[in-house]
Design an enzyme around this catalytic site. Structure first.
Site, mmCIF file in Angstrom:
data_model
loop_
_atom_site.group_PDB
_atom_site.id
_atom_site.type_symbol
_atom_site.label_atom_id
_atom_site.label_comp_id
_atom_site.label_asym_id
_atom_site.label_seq_id
_atom_site.Cartn_x
_atom_site.Cartn_y
_atom_site.Cartn_z
ATOM 1 N N ASN A 228 0.897 -0.974 -0.242
ATOM 2 C CA ASN A 228 0.184 0.205 0.409
ATOM 3 C C ASN A 228 0.888 1.247 -0.348
ATOM 4 O O ASN A 228 2.153 1.241 -0.279
ATOM 5 C CB ASN A 228 -0.814 -0.178 1.491
ATOM 6 C CG ASN A 228 -0.221 -0.235 2.729
ATOM 7 O OD1 ASN A 228 0.479 1.184 3.058
ATOM 8 N ND2 ASN A 228 -0.191 -1.109 3.138
ATOM 9 N N LYS A 306 8.062 -17.594 -10.566
ATOM 10 C CA LYS A 306 7.285 -16.821 -11.091
ATOM 11 C C LYS A 306 6.100 -16.612 -11.566
ATOM 12 O O LYS A 306 6.319 -17.604 -12.828
ATOM 13 C CB LYS A 306 8.099 -15.967 -12.465
ATOM 14 C CG LYS A 306 7.484 -14.140 -12.952
ATOM 15 C CD LYS A 306 7.979 -13.359 -13.345
ATOM 16 C CE LYS A 306 7.432 -12.578 -14.448
ATOM 17 N NZ LYS A 306 8.090 -12.360 -15.441
ATOM 18 N N PRO A 324 -2.931 -11.520 10.247
ATOM 19 C CA PRO A 324 -3.773 -11.685 12.079
ATOM 20 C C PRO A 324 -3.570 -10.549 11.937
ATOM 21 O O PRO A 324 -3.421 -9.631 11.227
ATOM 22 C CB PRO A 324 -2.624 -12.011 12.803
ATOM 23 C CG PRO A 324 -1.499 -12.511 12.020
ATOM 24 C CD PRO A 324 -2.679 -12.337 10.378
ATOM 25 N N ASP A 325 -5.179 -9.350 13.074
ATOM 26 C CA ASP A 325 -5.055 -8.470 13.059
ATOM 27 C C ASP A 325 -4.004 -8.245 14.733
ATOM 28 O O ASP A 325 -3.972 -8.219 15.765
ATOM 29 C CB ASP A 325 -6.741 -7.719 13.760
ATOM 30 C CG ASP A 325 -6.117 -6.297 13.709
ATOM 31 O OD1 ASP A 325 -5.617 -5.736 14.371
ATOM 32 O OD2 ASP A 325 -7.245 -5.865 13.416
ATOM 33 N N ILE A 326 -3.204 -7.121 14.038
ATOM 34 C CA ILE A 326 -1.819 -7.026 15.223
ATOM 35 C C ILE A 326 -1.826 -5.810 16.217
ATOM 36 O O ILE A 326 -1.940 -6.964 17.863
ATOM 37 C CB ILE A 326 -0.739 -6.610 14.758
ATOM 38 C CG1 ILE A 326 -0.100 -7.211 12.954
ATOM 39 C CG2 ILE A 326 0.630 -6.532 15.779
ATOM 40 C CD1 ILE A 326 1.147 -7.022 12.785
ATOM 41 N N PHE A 343 -3.947 3.050 15.234
ATOM 42 C CA PHE A 343 -4.737 4.127 14.381
ATOM 43 C C PHE A 343 -5.432 3.696 13.083
ATOM 44 O O PHE A 343 -5.497 2.619 12.778
ATOM 45 C CB PHE A 343 -3.141 4.516 13.170
ATOM 46 C CG PHE A 343 -2.494 5.190 13.492
ATOM 47 C CD1 PHE A 343 -1.873 5.791 14.445
ATOM 48 C CD2 PHE A 343 -2.559 6.827 12.664
ATOM 49 C CE1 PHE A 343 -0.983 7.281 15.404
ATOM 50 C CE2 PHE A 343 -1.923 7.891 13.198
ATOM 51 C CZ PHE A 343 -0.629 7.854 14.069
ATOM 52 N N LYS A 357 -13.496 1.120 15.794
ATOM 53 C CA LYS A 357 -12.299 0.564 15.813
ATOM 54 C C LYS A 357 -11.680 0.641 17.619
ATOM 55 O O LYS A 357 -11.306 -0.192 17.745
ATOM 56 C CB LYS A 357 -11.510 0.782 14.544
ATOM 57 C CG LYS A 357 -10.975 0.356 13.396
ATOM 58 C CD LYS A 357 -10.349 0.878 12.593
ATOM 59 C CE LYS A 357 -10.969 0.583 10.640
ATOM 60 N NZ LYS A 357 -9.974 2.064 9.974
ATOM 61 N N LYS A 361 -10.931 -3.400 18.592
ATOM 62 C CA LYS A 361 -10.083 -4.273 18.313
ATOM 63 C C LYS A 361 -9.614 -4.144 20.065
ATOM 64 O O LYS A 361 -8.324 -4.487 19.877
ATOM 65 C CB LYS A 361 -8.846 -2.758 17.708
ATOM 66 C CG LYS A 361 -9.429 -2.712 16.307
ATOM 67 C CD LYS A 361 -7.995 -2.786 15.023
ATOM 68 C CE LYS A 361 -8.909 -2.415 14.043
ATOM 69 N NZ LYS A 361 -7.628 -2.821 13.067
HETATM 70 N N1 CTP Z 1 -3.857 -3.103 12.215
HETATM 71 C C1 CTP Z 1 -3.064 -4.363 13.181
HETATM 72 N N2 CTP Z 1 -3.385 -5.119 12.120
HETATM 73 C C2 CTP Z 1 -4.022 -5.871 10.630
HETATM 74 C C3 CTP Z 1 -5.208 -4.179 10.416
HETATM 75 C C4 CTP Z 1 -4.843 -3.293 11.581
HETATM 76 O O1 CTP Z 1 -2.497 -4.504 13.495
HETATM 77 N N3 CTP Z 1 -3.675 -6.982 10.672
HETATM 78 C C5 CTP Z 1 -3.625 -2.010 12.971
HETATM 79 C C6 CTP Z 1 -3.230 -0.924 12.376
HETATM 80 O O2 CTP Z 1 -1.517 -0.735 12.475
HETATM 81 C C7 CTP Z 1 -3.824 0.640 12.972
HETATM 82 C C8 CTP Z 1 -5.201 -0.020 13.174
HETATM 83 O O3 CTP Z 1 -5.189 -1.298 13.645
HETATM 84 O O4 CTP Z 1 -3.180 0.782 13.678
HETATM 85 C C9 CTP Z 1 -6.125 -0.048 12.315
HETATM 86 O O5 CTP Z 1 -5.524 -0.388 10.890
HETATM 87 P P1 CTP Z 1 -6.692 0.412 9.660
HETATM 88 O O6 CTP Z 1 -6.151 0.085 8.356
HETATM 89 O O7 CTP Z 1 -6.889 1.648 9.271
HETATM 90 O O8 CTP Z 1 -8.204 -0.881 10.074
HETATM 91 P P2 CTP Z 1 -8.485 -2.133 9.481
HETATM 92 O O9 CTP Z 1 -8.193 -3.058 10.332
HETATM 93 O O10 CTP Z 1 -7.521 -2.403 8.496
HETATM 94 O O11 CTP Z 1 -9.816 -1.848 8.821
HETATM 95 P P3 CTP Z 1 -10.350 -1.384 7.301
HETATM 96 O O12 CTP Z 1 -9.406 -1.476 6.768
HETATM 97 O O13 CTP Z 1 -11.515 -2.111 7.135
HETATM 98 O O14 CTP Z 1 -10.997 -0.046 7.485
#
Ligand code: CTP
Length: 414
Positions: A228, A306, A324-326, A343, A357, A361
């Site tokens: 990204n 490739k 995973p959502d860290i 963030f 969120k 979270k």
């Molecule tokens: N984050 C994380 N692990 C992930 C995705 C997000 O730790 N796999 C953390 C980011 O570092 C940030 C927060 O979650 O602090 C929100 O990230 P954001 O990209 O805005 O949210 P998403 O959970 O990805 O939600 P969405 O894409 O649906 O808006």
């Protein structure tokens, strides 16, 4: 053995110029060579004789030296350097640099060089806080010049605040960050020395702050990946501001090309899974600020070779798996940091999504940014601080200023 690195040190006119002697000593001790350029006002504070004796090199003071021009043109002076360091960088010198003024040897060299420049400011706190100086610093940073954050403390003028020259060991650490990497020749000159003066106002002293920054990169095959637009600038600025406030900082960084802030311990990672592991390894922490734009998905399988186009066939669908959502994982961790900040990158309904969120979270604050414009990868940020108590909306500010204010808010909180 690696050949020694060369530093061109430009000494501006301020009381802090006396600290350049110590800096020269440390640069030399670390195995680098140093050549000095002294401005006319700098010569009111230190003498060319002192600098020549310490640097063991001729000191350059004027554009109009026939001898210098015949032996080594002034442009050459900066071209042969691996880094140009302006220390102390006075408000006047910074203003000239930002405006492209070249009216003496130092400013002419700075305008003519394509070598990386590091400026180490030192000035009265009101001069530092003046909008003109702050504007010049933002401009210089946009131009690619590294500007160190001055220290906060008692000043020669009897006042207290930001504007003091960082201590020479901290300046040397910054220099080494940029030119040396692992090529240190000789003993580490910083060993046993505190990076900061002990008398400074360091409200986060003794606290461990964990920061994640930048994007993650999820490989598809050996040449392709999902990523990204995150530049890492906001996270790096927060790590720098926390270190300035005296914290021990671990910065877990995705793939970005940014210098490591002074005094920050950096762990480089590529994928979300690596970032998660590095975050867990860094625990315990008093505060965690998760600024990274973690990729939500990774390729289900990573092809060893490739992936080739098949003539006449539609492209193979890319199967994705959720990462995973860290942040959410850290909220449930047995070693959950006392203050956990996430963030949120949003393009619409910012507060509504950020508050959702916060609950989903399990973190304490969400710093929501509107990324619908040029925020991602840009120099400024416009944030909303969403907490259980309400929402604060901050004006659009340069990312380092957002970082400083956020760290001040953290200090208040803990
Ligand atoms: N984050 C994380 N692990 C992930 C995705 C997000 O730790 N796999 C953390 C980011 O570092 C940030 C927060 O979650 O602090 C929100 O990230 P954001 O990209 O805005 O949210 P998403 O959970 O990805 O939600 P969405 O894409 O649906 O808006």
């Amino acid at each position: 053995m690696n050949s020694p690195k060369h530093i061109l040190l430009i000494i501006g006119g301020g009381i802090a110029a006396y600290k350049s002697s110590e800096l020269i000593r440390l640069i030399k001790k670390s195995g680098m060579t140093v050549r000095c350029v002294l401005t006319e006002s700098g010569a009111q504070f230190v003498t060319p004789m002192t600098l020549a004796a310490l640097s063991e090199n001729e000191v350059h003071t004027t554009l109009w030296s026939l001898k210098d021009e015949t032996e080594m043109g002034h442009i050459q002076l900066s071209r042969e350097a691996d880094l140009v360091v302006v220390c102390p960088a006075t408000a006047n010198l910074l203003a000239k640099m930002a405006g492209g003024i070249a009216d003496d040897l130092a400013t002419t060299l700075l305008l003519a060089t394509d070598t990386q420049v590091l400026a180490v400011p030192a000035m009265n706190l009101r001069m530092w806080n003046h909008p003109a100086t702050q504007r010049n610093i933002e401009q210089l940073r946009r131009d690619g010049i590294i500007v160190m954050q001055p220290d906060e403390g008692d000043m020669a003028c009897g006042e207290f605040g930001p504007g003091r020259l960082p201590e020479p060991p901290a300046v040397l650490a910054e220099i080494m960050n940029h030119v040396i990497g692992e090529n240190i020749v000789g003993p580490n000159p910083l060993e046993g020395q505190p990076a900061f003066a002990p008398d400074q106002h360091r409200p986060l002293h003794g606290k461990h702050v964990l920061v994640t920054a930048g994007p993650t990169r999820e490989p598809i095959d050996p040449v392709r990946y999902i990523a990204n637009r995150s530049s890492g600038r906001q996270g790096f600025a927060i790590a720098a501001a926390a270190a300035d406030a005296g914290a021990q900082v671990t910065l877990v960084a995705g793939p970005v090309h940014l210098p490591t802030p002074t005094g920050v311990m950096r762990v480089d990672v590529e994928t979300a899974l690596e970032m998660e592991a590095a975050v867990h390894d860094a625990l315990p922490a008093d505060v965690a600020i998760m600024v990274a734009a973690v990729a939500d998905w990774r390729a289900d399988t990573r092809a060893d070779q490739k992936i080739k186009k098949q003539k006449g066939d539609a492209p193979a669908p890319l199967k994705l798996t959720e990462n995973p959502d860290i942040l959410a994982g850290l909220a449930k961790h047995s070693q959950r940091p006392g203050l956990l900040i996430g963030f949120a990158a949003e393009t619409q309904k910012i507060d509504e999504h950020a508050r959702a969120k916060l609950t989903k979270k399990g973190c304490d604050w969400i710093i929501a940014n509107d990324v619908s414009g040029d925020v991602m990868g840009g120099a400024e940020n416009s944030v909303h601080i969403v907490t259980a108590d309400g929402t604060e909306i901050w004006a659009r500010l340069p990312k380092p200023e957002v970082a400083r204010r956020l760290v001040a808010k953290i200090v208040e909180e803990i």
